[in-house]
Design an enzyme around this catalytic site. Sequence first.
Site, PDB file in Angstrom:
ATOM      1  N   HIS A  13       0.923  -1.059  -0.008  1.00 53.92           N
ATOM      2  CA  HIS A  13      -0.005   0.140  -0.118  1.00 53.92           C
ATOM      3  C   HIS A  13       0.903   1.349   0.065  1.00 53.92           C
ATOM      4  O   HIS A  13       1.239   1.802   1.023  1.00 53.92           O
ATOM      5  CB  HIS A  13      -0.778   0.127   1.188  1.00 53.92           C
ATOM      6  CG  HIS A  13      -1.977   1.067   1.293  1.00 53.92           C
ATOM      7  ND1 HIS A  13      -3.261   0.970   1.464  1.00 53.92           N
ATOM      8  CD2 HIS A  13      -1.812   2.499   0.923  1.00 53.92           C
ATOM      9  CE1 HIS A  13      -4.084   1.963   1.398  1.00 53.92           C
ATOM     10  NE2 HIS A  13      -2.990   2.912   1.186  1.00 53.92           N
ATOM     11  N   HIS A  15       1.170   4.782  -2.332  1.00 55.98           N
ATOM     12  CA  HIS A  15       0.653   5.744  -3.254  1.00 55.98           C
ATOM     13  C   HIS A  15       2.092   6.501  -3.893  1.00 55.98           C
ATOM     14  O   HIS A  15       2.873   7.068  -3.332  1.00 55.98           O
ATOM     15  CB  HIS A  15      -0.263   6.832  -2.753  1.00 55.98           C
ATOM     16  CG  HIS A  15      -1.415   6.337  -2.227  1.00 55.98           C
ATOM     17  ND1 HIS A  15      -2.689   6.202  -2.797  1.00 55.98           N
ATOM     18  CD2 HIS A  15      -1.731   5.957  -0.865  1.00 55.98           C
ATOM     19  CE1 HIS A  15      -3.649   5.634  -1.996  1.00 55.98           C
ATOM     20  NE2 HIS A  15      -2.866   5.547  -0.871  1.00 55.98           N
ATOM     21  N   ASN A  17       2.402   9.490  -5.746  1.00 56.56           N
ATOM     22  CA  ASN A  17       2.521  10.809  -5.296  1.00 56.56           C
ATOM     23  C   ASN A  17       2.716  11.049  -4.128  1.00 56.56           C
ATOM     24  O   ASN A  17       2.895  12.430  -3.485  1.00 56.56           O
ATOM     25  CB  ASN A  17       1.393  11.496  -6.012  1.00 56.56           C
ATOM     26  CG  ASN A  17       1.660  11.968  -7.438  1.00 56.56           C
ATOM     27  OD1 ASN A  17       2.623  12.761  -7.711  1.00 56.56           O
ATOM     28  ND2 ASN A  17       1.309  11.190  -8.389  1.00 56.56           N
ATOM     29  N   HIS A  65       0.179  17.433  -6.694  1.00 59.74           N
ATOM     30  CA  HIS A  65      -0.331  17.089  -8.117  1.00 59.74           C
ATOM     31  C   HIS A  65       0.097  18.271  -9.114  1.00 59.74           C
ATOM     32  O   HIS A  65       0.465  18.020 -10.305  1.00 59.74           O
ATOM     33  CB  HIS A  65      -1.662  16.778  -8.346  1.00 59.74           C
ATOM     34  CG  HIS A  65      -2.017  15.328  -7.828  1.00 59.74           C
ATOM     35  ND1 HIS A  65      -2.872  14.915  -7.056  1.00 59.74           N
ATOM     36  CD2 HIS A  65      -1.170  14.151  -7.676  1.00 59.74           C
ATOM     37  CE1 HIS A  65      -3.022  13.809  -6.547  1.00 59.74           C
ATOM     38  NE2 HIS A  65      -1.688  13.129  -7.017  1.00 59.74           N
ATOM     39  N   THR A  97      -1.124   4.219  -8.230  1.00 60.29           N
ATOM     40  CA  THR A  97      -1.277   5.471  -8.782  1.00 60.29           C
ATOM     41  C   THR A  97      -2.482   5.926  -9.580  1.00 60.29           C
ATOM     42  O   THR A  97      -3.094   4.926 -10.005  1.00 60.29           O
ATOM     43  CB  THR A  97       0.000   5.927  -9.401  1.00 60.29           C
ATOM     44  OG1 THR A  97       0.120   7.438  -9.678  1.00 60.29           O
ATOM     45  CG2 THR A  97       0.082   5.300 -10.941  1.00 60.29           C
ATOM     46  N   GLY A 193      -8.641   8.270  -2.557  1.00 60.57           N
ATOM     47  CA  GLY A 193      -9.058   9.494  -2.424  1.00 60.57           C
ATOM     48  C   GLY A 193      -9.867  10.032  -1.297  1.00 60.57           C
ATOM     49  O   GLY A 193      -9.970   9.151  -0.368  1.00 60.57           O
ATOM     50  N   GLU A 223     -11.798   4.905   6.564  1.00 61.54           N
ATOM     51  CA  GLU A 223     -10.879   5.844   6.959  1.00 61.54           C
ATOM     52  C   GLU A 223     -11.618   7.131   7.935  1.00 61.54           C
ATOM     53  O   GLU A 223     -10.930   7.793   8.387  1.00 61.54           O
ATOM     54  CB  GLU A 223     -10.173   6.455   5.716  1.00 61.54           C
ATOM     55  CG  GLU A 223      -8.791   6.286   5.414  1.00 61.54           C
ATOM     56  CD  GLU A 223      -8.129   6.678   4.568  1.00 61.54           C
ATOM     57  OE1 GLU A 223      -8.597   7.004   3.112  1.00 61.54           O
ATOM     58  OE2 GLU A 223      -6.962   7.445   4.772  1.00 61.54           O
TER      59      GLU A 223
HETATM   60  C1  6MZ Z   1      -7.141   7.954   0.804  1.00 61.35           C
HETATM   61  C2  6MZ Z   1      -5.113   8.542  -0.438  1.00 61.35           C
HETATM   62  C3  6MZ Z   1      -4.287   8.457   0.943  1.00 61.35           C
HETATM   63  O1  6MZ Z   1      -2.516   8.388  -6.883  1.00 61.35           O
HETATM   64  O2  6MZ Z   1      -1.481  10.617  -7.264  1.00 61.35           O
HETATM   65  N1  6MZ Z   1      -4.107   8.834  -1.283  1.00 61.35           N
HETATM   66  N2  6MZ Z   1      -6.425   8.139  -0.506  1.00 61.35           N
HETATM   67  N3  6MZ Z   1      -6.318   7.928   1.856  1.00 61.35           N
HETATM   68  C4  6MZ Z   1      -5.026   8.206   2.239  1.00 61.35           C
HETATM   69  N4  6MZ Z   1      -4.545   8.460   3.205  1.00 61.35           N
HETATM   70  C5  6MZ Z   1      -3.763   9.175   3.890  1.00 61.35           C
HETATM   71  N5  6MZ Z   1      -3.147   8.823   0.541  1.00 61.35           N
HETATM   72  C6  6MZ Z   1      -2.881   9.041  -0.829  1.00 61.35           C
HETATM   73  O3  6MZ Z   1      -1.057   9.367  -5.294  1.00 61.35           O
HETATM   74  C7  6MZ Z   1      -1.824  10.170  -4.268  1.00 61.35           C
HETATM   75  C8  6MZ Z   1      -3.303  10.141  -4.209  1.00 61.35           C
HETATM   76  O4  6MZ Z   1      -3.356   8.943  -3.559  1.00 61.35           O
HETATM   77  C9  6MZ Z   1      -4.540   8.595  -2.737  1.00 61.35           C
HETATM   78  C10 6MZ Z   1      -5.325  10.278  -2.944  1.00 61.35           C
HETATM   79  O5  6MZ Z   1      -6.137  10.329  -4.359  1.00 61.35           O
HETATM   80  C11 6MZ Z   1      -4.114  11.181  -3.359  1.00 61.35           C
HETATM   81  O6  6MZ Z   1      -4.382  12.177  -4.360  1.00 61.35           O
HETATM   82  P1  6MZ Z   1      -1.375   9.309  -6.610  1.00 61.35           P
HETATM   83  O7  6MZ Z   1      -0.057   8.662  -7.363  1.00 61.35           O
END
Ligand code: 6MZ
Length: 360
Positions: A13, A15, A17, A65, A97, A193, A223
């Site tokens: 898990h 992300h 960005n 972003h 992502t 998101g 969450e």
């Molecule tokens: C929910 C999250 C998150 O996809 O642009 N993201 N969504 N809960 C979280 N917990 C804190 N952390 C990250 O990576 C950034 C995106 O991942 C999701 C959000 O949509 C965020 O804009 P990417 O690579």
Amino acid sequence: MDWLVAMPKVELHAHLNGSIRDSTLLEFARVLGEKGTINFSDVEHVILKSDRSLREVFKLFDLIHILTTDHKTVTRITKEVVEDFAAENVVYLELRTTPKRNDSIGMSKHSYMDAVIEGLRSINTVDVDFAPHKLCEGSSHMNDMSNGTVRKKIYVRLLLSIDRRETTEAAMETVKLALEMRDLGVVGIDLSGNPIVGEWSTFFPALKFAREQGLSITLHCGEVPNKKEIQAMLDFLPGRIGHACFFEEEEMGKLKSSKIPVEICLTSNIRTASIASIDVHHFADLYNAKHPIVLCTDDAGVFSTSLSGEYSLASSAFDLGKKEMFQLARNTTELIFADDEVKQEVREIFESAARKLDYN
Ligand code: 6MZ
């Protein structure tokens, strides 16, 4: 901590960005500051702030972003993020992502993902196995080089995220893209998101279609308090869920009996105050119940953490020794979304490490 860094680990898990180095973000911000697109000192303050509420985290993502969404930048951050995970001995990484469209710079969801793949291809400091057809090239984790040195190897598979701000059509576009990119290592779909935005019913058709087509699904679930949505998500029986913070007794019971694995992000949950303090985190309950769980970073950049750091935190907070931590890491192999061949190779990496440490 050194021992936890050295131990093989699986990250499920993360992300893209959210995992960018602060130094890289500041560099991007400086460039945009010089162009007059942003005010650098305001942005610097936001990037370096350590405690953020969940609401502030999503504001920060909007800023990130702005800094990152062009093809060259996406390629660079992908490369750096994978290198950072490999450096702390993550042997299998499922990186997620959100494919983004930005007409003003000629970016489609497809070209965004091409830039991600380009990032994986451009890594030369470690061997990256990101596509199924590459499996046969090297079966051992450390590939022997002709000069006698060894190179690290990391398996990388991708999850495409649907942002809760998206429509059913946009979500469906992401699923179709994931299907098209299966040969490039895309194994599943994530729903993420801002959890207070959007409705489960909007995403359900695309997620159902994805699963029918054989993609694996992981959902950000619980969450924020939302009993109805948590119930609907558990009824969907996703392959895994992330977080599971606001589960009441009824949902916890349902989770345990369904055996849906949980991606646990300790630092993220504490920093965003989704969980009041580490000693009341549901990790302990799920761990004691032998429920399938995996420690993850969520957003290593945004929360200034690392996977070794998450293992270290769990070890000290829940009083778990080296053997327990190793077993926790080893069990996560069964939760990965890649095919059985990759799973078997990752199992072998842990078996070999266990033999060395005399943990069999
Ligand atoms: C929910 C999250 C998150 O996809 O642009 N993201 N969504 N809960 C979280 N917990 C804190 N952390 C990250 O990576 C950034 C995106 O991942 C999701 C959000 O949509 C965020 O804009 P990417 O690579």
